[in-house]
Design an enzyme around this catalytic site. Structure first.
Site, PDB file in Angstrom:
ATOM      1  N   GLY A  56       0.851  -1.192   0.000  1.00 22.58           N
ATOM      2  CA  GLY A  56       0.000   0.000   0.000  1.00 22.58           C
ATOM      3  C   GLY A  56       0.889   1.244   0.000  1.00 22.58           C
ATOM      4  CG  HIS A  58     -16.685   5.636   6.767  1.00 22.96           C
ATOM      5  ND1 HIS A  58     -17.850   6.247   6.340  1.00 22.96           N
ATOM      6  CD2 HIS A  58     -15.664   6.377   6.276  1.00 22.96           C
ATOM      7  CE1 HIS A  58     -17.530   7.305   5.615  1.00 22.96           C
ATOM      8  NE2 HIS A  58     -16.213   7.407   5.564  1.00 22.96           N
ATOM      9  CD  GLU A  64     -12.653  13.139   4.153  1.00 22.47           C
ATOM     10  OE1 GLU A  64     -12.960  12.389   3.229  1.00 22.47           O
ATOM     11  OE2 GLU A  64     -11.628  12.961   4.839  1.00 22.47           O
ATOM     12  CG  LEU A  91      -4.385   7.888   2.317  1.00 22.53           C
ATOM     13  CD1 LEU A  91      -4.964   8.438   1.013  1.00 22.53           C
ATOM     14  CD2 LEU A  91      -3.908   6.463   2.104  1.00 22.53           C
TER      15      LEU A  91
HETATM   16  C1  SIN Z   1     -13.760   8.641   3.248  1.00 18.23           C
HETATM   17  O1  SIN Z   1     -13.587   8.934   2.079  1.00 18.23           O
HETATM   18  O2  SIN Z   1     -14.783   8.926   3.863  1.00 18.23           O
HETATM   19  C2  SIN Z   1     -12.694   7.884   3.957  1.00 18.23           C
HETATM   20  C3  SIN Z   1     -11.536   8.731   4.232  1.00 18.23           C
HETATM   21  C4  SIN Z   1     -10.822   8.256   5.465  1.00 18.23           C
HETATM   22  O3  SIN Z   1     -11.187   7.247   6.038  1.00 18.23           O
HETATM   23  O4  SIN Z   1      -9.901   8.941   5.890  1.00 18.23           O
END
Ligand code: SIN
Length: 542
Positions: free
Chosen positions: A11, A236, A110, A388
């Site tokens: 990854g 999530h 987000e 990430l």
């Molecule tokens: C998402 O796109 O909601 C996931 C992104 C993440 O888990 O950081």
């Protein structure tokens, strides 16, 4: 095989580290499937970093700490935030195409972020990063990638022919199952790095692919690593709800970036509910949103809630979320006209192998990077799109460590080491015809974890899960001793190990905090007063 650096996993963490380490020596990457199959590949939302003119490092640090509910390590958080922009520019130089708006990098939002700071490549960010990294890796002759090699266990002093090592807690490489030849090989290395991703498959529904069976966590644990904070499994809030049997538990993610673009959570009657739980409503941190959805579903007896994006400009949807639009359309949902059914699903492990700021574990010559680690960044709840970022920053940090120390470190004579290590012993094992035991055990583990160790927990549920999982762990250990290795068996052994680790950590934490919500304890959100839950594996139990 003999190599200077052995990396398990392909990854973002493994590949970006391999590129940097190839300047110092031979790098071998092993991966249990095709090289592009990793959790990274499924990351939709993006990578968080301070690029906006209204943003600052302090704000990103504060958002990360708030989300982590008093368990983040400030030094680790400062590190990813302040080094982030440079690492992201390196990704761009490698050819990663992040989406742009009128010539400027497009920054999405987000949950838990006070500013727009999510760099993304439409809604397939992980795939784009993986593509660029694999392309670069293919051009470097010092990096060899071996697909269909399944890491089984670390090579440690107990695998030496003559048990003469002064060091007890040291790694010499990996026993790996070559799936194509059906043989177990020993791969000796000066340094081994676990970058093997997550564990979502321990639950019935997960956004993670079938490969995410917690292999690195289990290998590290059996090899003597300290493991920390396994109770913090992030769910999530918005995985697509499809009323059908899912293959290998993976469900389709509806990125949080969709809520960042204005989508609103509603119940079956089309009524909003998030205002009852948090003033940030649909964009509150994930632990809060997932719990709120769980509570609404239970209260109403519904199987799911809905995400309403009908009010968002269709052009914006097609431009930013083409993959989500297409996927939903394929199953008969036009997101511009219909609400999307969603449920929470297991997504990310905030705990893992404990490392320092250079990715070093407590086992000599063993490093770890990415989701398999607990570096201190995520605390009790990971801020969206920080993972990430953590992977690129910490892989750089590991390479910096080696740039300073590789030449002067005393290394093993790999040829001699190779002959000193015992070959894999499969004496007394047989090919199993009892596949039903493996598939049934796997289903049982997922059900126990989902029913008793999910979003909402209590002491009685954890105790019940613990009794059942420990019994299965014993049974699987006995079965493993008598059976020739296979991918299914190795994954089962790892799944039951990580299930036990999650439960052990959860039982030790006698409070509600972040992602660990216990009905019998009030929620704590004191920001800087908690301790990691560390499980120390005694090497003698190996
Ligand atoms: C998402 O796109 O909601 C996931 C992104 C993440 O888990 O950081």
């Amino acid at each position: 095989m003999k190599t200077d650096f052995l990396i398990v996993g392909s990854g973002i963490a493994g590949l970006s580290l391999a590129i940097k380490l190839s300047e110092l020596g031979r790098v071998t990457i092993i991966t249990k499937k095709q090289k592009a199959e990793s959790n990274t590949n499924y990351a939709q939302g993006g990578i968080a970093s301070v690029f906006g003119s209204d943003d600052t490092y302090d704000l990103h640090i504060q958002d990360t700490l708030d989300c982590g509910a008093g368990l983040c390590h400030l030094d680790a958080v400062e590190k990813i935030v302040t080094e982030g922009p440079v690492r992201i520019k390196e990704l761009m130089e490698l050819g990663v195409n992040f989406s742009k708006d009128h010539g400027h990098i497009s920054l999405g939002k987000e949950g838990g972020h006070s500013r727009n700071r999510i760099l993304h490549s439409k809604d397939l960010t992980g795939k784009e990063i993986e593509r660029a990294l694999l392309h670069k890796v293919a051009s470097i002759s010092r990096i060899k990638v071996y697909e269909y090699y399944f890491a089984i266990d670390l090579l440690t002093p107990r695998n030496l022919k003559r048990k003469k090592s002064k060091e007890k807690n040291i790694c010499y490489g990996i026993y790996a199952y070559n799936v194509n030849s059906n043989k177990v090989e020993k791969i000796v290395s000066n340094y081994t790095i676990l970058a093997s991703g997550g564990l979502g498959q321990v639950y019935t529904h997960t956004t993670n692919p079938a490969i995410a069976t917690g292999d690195g966590f289990a290998i590290g644990y059996r090899g003597g690593c300290d493991i920390a904070n396994m109770e913090f499994v992030q769910f999530h809030p918005t995985a697509l709800y499809e009323n059908k049997e899912v293959h290998d538990s993976q469900v389709f993610l509806i990125s949080e970036a969709v809520r960042g673009a204005g989508a609103i959570l509603k119940n079956r009657d089309g009524k909003e509910f998030m205002h009852k739980y948090d003033k940030r409503k649909s964009l509150a941190p994930r632990d809060i949103v997932a719990r709120a959805i769980d509570a609404e579903m239970k209260k109403r007896g519904d199987t799911n809630v809905f995400l309403d994006m009908r009010h968002i400009d269709k052009k914006e949807i097609l431009n930013h979320f083409p993959n989500i639009y297409k996927h939903c359309l394929k199953i008969g949902i036009d997101v511009t006209k219909q609400m999307v059914p969603v449920v929470p699903a297991a997504h990310y492990s905030c705990g893992g192998i404990k490392t320092d700021l250079h990715g070093k574990t407590n086992v000599k010559n063993l490093f770890a990077c990415g989701e398999v680690t607990m570096t201190g960044v995520h605390g009790a709840n990971r801020l969206a799109s920080n993972s990430l970022l953590e992977a690129v920053v910490f892989s750089n940090s590991i390479s910096e460590y080696f740039k300073k120390n590789y030449k002067k470190d005393k290394k093993e004579n790999l040829t001699k080491l190779y002959s000193d290590i015992l070959s894999w012993n499969s004496k007394g094992t047989v090919n199993t015809e009892e596949w039903i035991l493996i598939s049934h055990n796997k289903k049982e583990i997922k059900e126990i974890m989902s029913d008793y160790v999910g979003i909402v927990r209590n002491t009685i549920r954890l105790q019940r899960a613990n009794r059942r999982i420990l019994m299965m762990k014993d049974e699987i250990r006995e079965f493993y001793k008598k059976t020739k290795v296979s991918v299914e068996l190795l994954e089962l052994r790892n799944l039951v190990t990580v299930a036990a680790l999650i439960i052990e950590s959860a039982m030790k934490r006698k409070e509600s905090r972040g992602l660990h919500y216990m009905l019998d304890y009030p929620m704590r959100d004191d920001k800087y007063f908690s301790k990691d839950t560390i499980i120390t594996k005694q090497i003698k139990n190996n």
